[in-house]
Design a protein around this motif. Sequence first.
Motif, PDB file in Angstrom:
ATOM      1  N   LYS A 173      10.256  11.072   0.033  1.00  0.00           N
ATOM      2  CA  LYS A 173       9.887  11.483  -0.869  1.00  0.00           C
ATOM      3  C   LYS A 173       8.255  11.433  -1.537  1.00  0.00           C
ATOM      4  O   LYS A 173       7.964  12.583  -1.671  1.00  0.00           O
ATOM      5  CB  LYS A 173      10.524  10.835  -2.391  1.00  0.00           C
ATOM      6  N   LYS A 174       7.638  10.841  -0.863  1.00  0.00           N
ATOM      7  CA  LYS A 174       6.700  10.938  -0.696  1.00  0.00           C
ATOM      8  C   LYS A 174       6.134  11.804  -0.247  1.00  0.00           C
ATOM      9  O   LYS A 174       4.300  12.687  -0.678  1.00  0.00           O
ATOM     10  CB  LYS A 174       5.883   9.669   0.460  1.00  0.00           C
TER      11      LYS A 174
ATOM     12  N   TRP B 226       0.711  -1.132  -0.492  1.00  0.00           N
ATOM     13  CA  TRP B 226       0.441   0.116   0.450  1.00  0.00           C
ATOM     14  C   TRP B 226       0.714   1.405  -0.026  1.00  0.00           C
ATOM     15  O   TRP B 226       2.040   1.174   0.897  1.00  0.00           O
ATOM     16  CB  TRP B 226      -0.891  -0.084   1.467  1.00  0.00           C
ATOM     17  N   ASP B 227       0.824   2.373  -0.616  1.00  0.00           N
ATOM     18  CA  ASP B 227       1.216   3.641  -0.817  1.00  0.00           C
ATOM     19  C   ASP B 227       0.087   4.677  -1.245  1.00  0.00           C
ATOM     20  O   ASP B 227       0.589   4.921  -2.509  1.00  0.00           O
ATOM     21  CB  ASP B 227       2.581   3.072  -1.904  1.00  0.00           C
ATOM     22  N   GLY B 228      -0.641   4.761  -0.717  1.00  0.00           N
ATOM     23  CA  GLY B 228      -1.533   5.841  -1.718  1.00  0.00           C
ATOM     24  C   GLY B 228      -1.068   6.852  -1.747  1.00  0.00           C
ATOM     25  O   GLY B 228      -0.129   7.645  -0.691  1.00  0.00           O
TER      26      GLY B 228
ATOM     27  N   VAL C  84       2.642   0.851   3.952  1.00  0.00           N
ATOM     28  CA  VAL C  84       2.305  -0.848   3.700  1.00  0.00           C
ATOM     29  C   VAL C  84       3.463  -1.612   3.413  1.00  0.00           C
ATOM     30  O   VAL C  84       3.374  -1.724   2.295  1.00  0.00           O
ATOM     31  CB  VAL C  84       1.070  -0.959   4.141  1.00  0.00           C
ATOM     32  N   LEU C  85       4.383  -2.532   3.709  1.00  0.00           N
ATOM     33  CA  LEU C  85       4.672  -3.814   3.369  1.00  0.00           C
ATOM     34  C   LEU C  85       4.464  -4.702   3.968  1.00  0.00           C
ATOM     35  O   LEU C  85       4.121  -4.960   5.192  1.00  0.00           O
ATOM     36  CB  LEU C  85       6.621  -3.055   2.971  1.00  0.00           C
TER      37      LEU C  85
ATOM     38  N   LEU D 177       4.772  -4.431   7.649  1.00  0.00           N
ATOM     39  CA  LEU D 177       5.261  -3.607   8.147  1.00  0.00           C
ATOM     40  C   LEU D 177       4.180  -2.112   7.563  1.00  0.00           C
ATOM     41  O   LEU D 177       4.780  -1.988   6.691  1.00  0.00           O
ATOM     42  CB  LEU D 177       7.045  -3.672   7.507  1.00  0.00           C
ATOM     43  N   SER D 178       3.929  -1.629   8.536  1.00  0.00           N
ATOM     44  CA  SER D 178       3.842   0.157   7.922  1.00  0.00           C
ATOM     45  C   SER D 178       4.924   0.522   8.705  1.00  0.00           C
ATOM     46  O   SER D 178       5.098   0.875   9.946  1.00  0.00           O
ATOM     47  CB  SER D 178       2.674  -0.044   8.257  1.00  0.00           C
ATOM     48  N   ALA D 179       4.924   1.777   7.727  1.00  0.00           N
ATOM     49  CA  ALA D 179       5.795   3.006   8.044  1.00  0.00           C
ATOM     50  C   ALA D 179       5.341   4.429   8.101  1.00  0.00           C
ATOM     51  O   ALA D 179       4.616   5.021   6.362  1.00  0.00           O
ATOM     52  CB  ALA D 179       6.693   2.444   7.009  1.00  0.00           C
ATOM     53  N   LYS D 180       5.403   5.778   8.405  1.00  0.00           N
ATOM     54  CA  LYS D 180       4.874   6.636   7.733  1.00  0.00           C
ATOM     55  C   LYS D 180       6.030   8.190   8.753  1.00  0.00           C
ATOM     56  O   LYS D 180       7.240   7.702   9.500  1.00  0.00           O
ATOM     57  CB  LYS D 180       3.570   7.104   8.609  1.00  0.00           C
ATOM     58  N   LEU D 181       6.243   9.111   8.382  1.00  0.00           N
ATOM     59  CA  LEU D 181       7.177   9.826   8.956  1.00  0.00           C
ATOM     60  C   LEU D 181       6.523  10.282  10.191  1.00  0.00           C
ATOM     61  O   LEU D 181       5.681  10.642  10.910  1.00  0.00           O
ATOM     62  CB  LEU D 181       6.927  11.167   8.158  1.00  0.00           C
ATOM     63  N   GLY D 182       7.769  10.680  11.076  1.00  0.00           N
ATOM     64  CA  GLY D 182       7.749  11.115  12.814  1.00  0.00           C
ATOM     65  C   GLY D 182       7.380  12.569  13.528  1.00  0.00           C
ATOM     66  O   GLY D 182       7.753  13.291  12.270  1.00  0.00           O
ATOM     67  N   TYR D 183       8.420  12.523  14.185  1.00  0.00           N
ATOM     68  CA  TYR D 183       9.023  13.872  14.541  1.00  0.00           C
ATOM     69  C   TYR D 183      10.197  14.198  13.872  1.00  0.00           C
ATOM     70  O   TYR D 183      11.082  13.843  13.321  1.00  0.00           O
ATOM     71  CB  TYR D 183       9.144  14.184  16.048  1.00  0.00           C
ATOM     72  N   GLY D 184      10.442  15.674  13.628  1.00  0.00           N
ATOM     73  CA  GLY D 184      11.616  16.190  13.445  1.00  0.00           C
ATOM     74  C   GLY D 184      12.793  15.881  13.414  1.00  0.00           C
ATOM     75  O   GLY D 184      13.032  15.422  15.015  1.00  0.00           O
TER      76      GLY D 184
END
Length: 208
Positions: free
Chosen positions: A186-187, A52-54, A61-62, A74-81
Motif C-alpha cells: 500500500k505504501k 518510522w514510516d516516512g 521500522v518497528l 525490525l526494518s522492512a522494505k519491498l524486495g524483488y518481484g
Amino acid sequence: MLSFTKIFRRGYRVVRDSELIQILNSEIKYEQSTDQFKGHTVGSLGNFELSWDGKRSKDVVLKRKCDSGEEIALSAKLGYGNFVELGENSNSLPFEALMKICIKKPELRSLLQFDCVIENKGYGLSDFSISRVCYLPSSSCLENEVYRGPLFSDLDPQLQAMYKEYLMDKGIGEDLTNFLILHLHKKEKDQYVNWLARLEATLSKPPS
C-alpha cells in the motif's frame, strides 16, 4: 514576432504535453479506483510499535521492548518481484519483502541480527524465511566488514528450525508478516500515485 517554425514547435509541444497529461490522469484515476488489495489478510503489529514510516522512504521500522528487557528493532522494505504462479484466484501480491531484525539483550552491547525474506504465499497469506544470522559485537558494527557467519541454508536443518521458532517466540509470526507485506505494498502504491501527480502538476504548469 515569432516565426512560423517556432509557433509550430510550441503548438506541437503543447499537444504532446496535453496527451501525456491525459495519460497520467487516466493512470492516477485507475490506481485510485482499483482496490488491488481486496481479500488480503490485514494482520497486526502485535506488541510492536511503528517507529518510522516516512512518506518518501521505502522502509518501515518497528520496535519492541520485551518484559525481559530485550530490545527488538525490525526494518522492512519491498524486495524483488514474486514470479511464482499461484493461480488466478490466489490474490497474490507482486513483491516479496526484505526484513532485518536486531535483538539486543539487556546490559549487553552485542546483538543478534537476522536477515529475512517475507514471502507471499497467495490467498492473503504470508510466511518468512531466514537467509542469514549474524552475531555483532555492538550496534556500531552494523556496516563494518565483520564475519557474519555461514549462509543460513548451510546450517543444520534442526538449527534452522530452532532459529525460526526463536523469532516466532519474539512475536514475529504470520500476523506480523501479513501486516508488513500488505502495508509495504500500500505504501508503494501511494508513493507511485503521488509520483504520477507530481509529474502531472509539473506538465500542467503553464510556462512563465
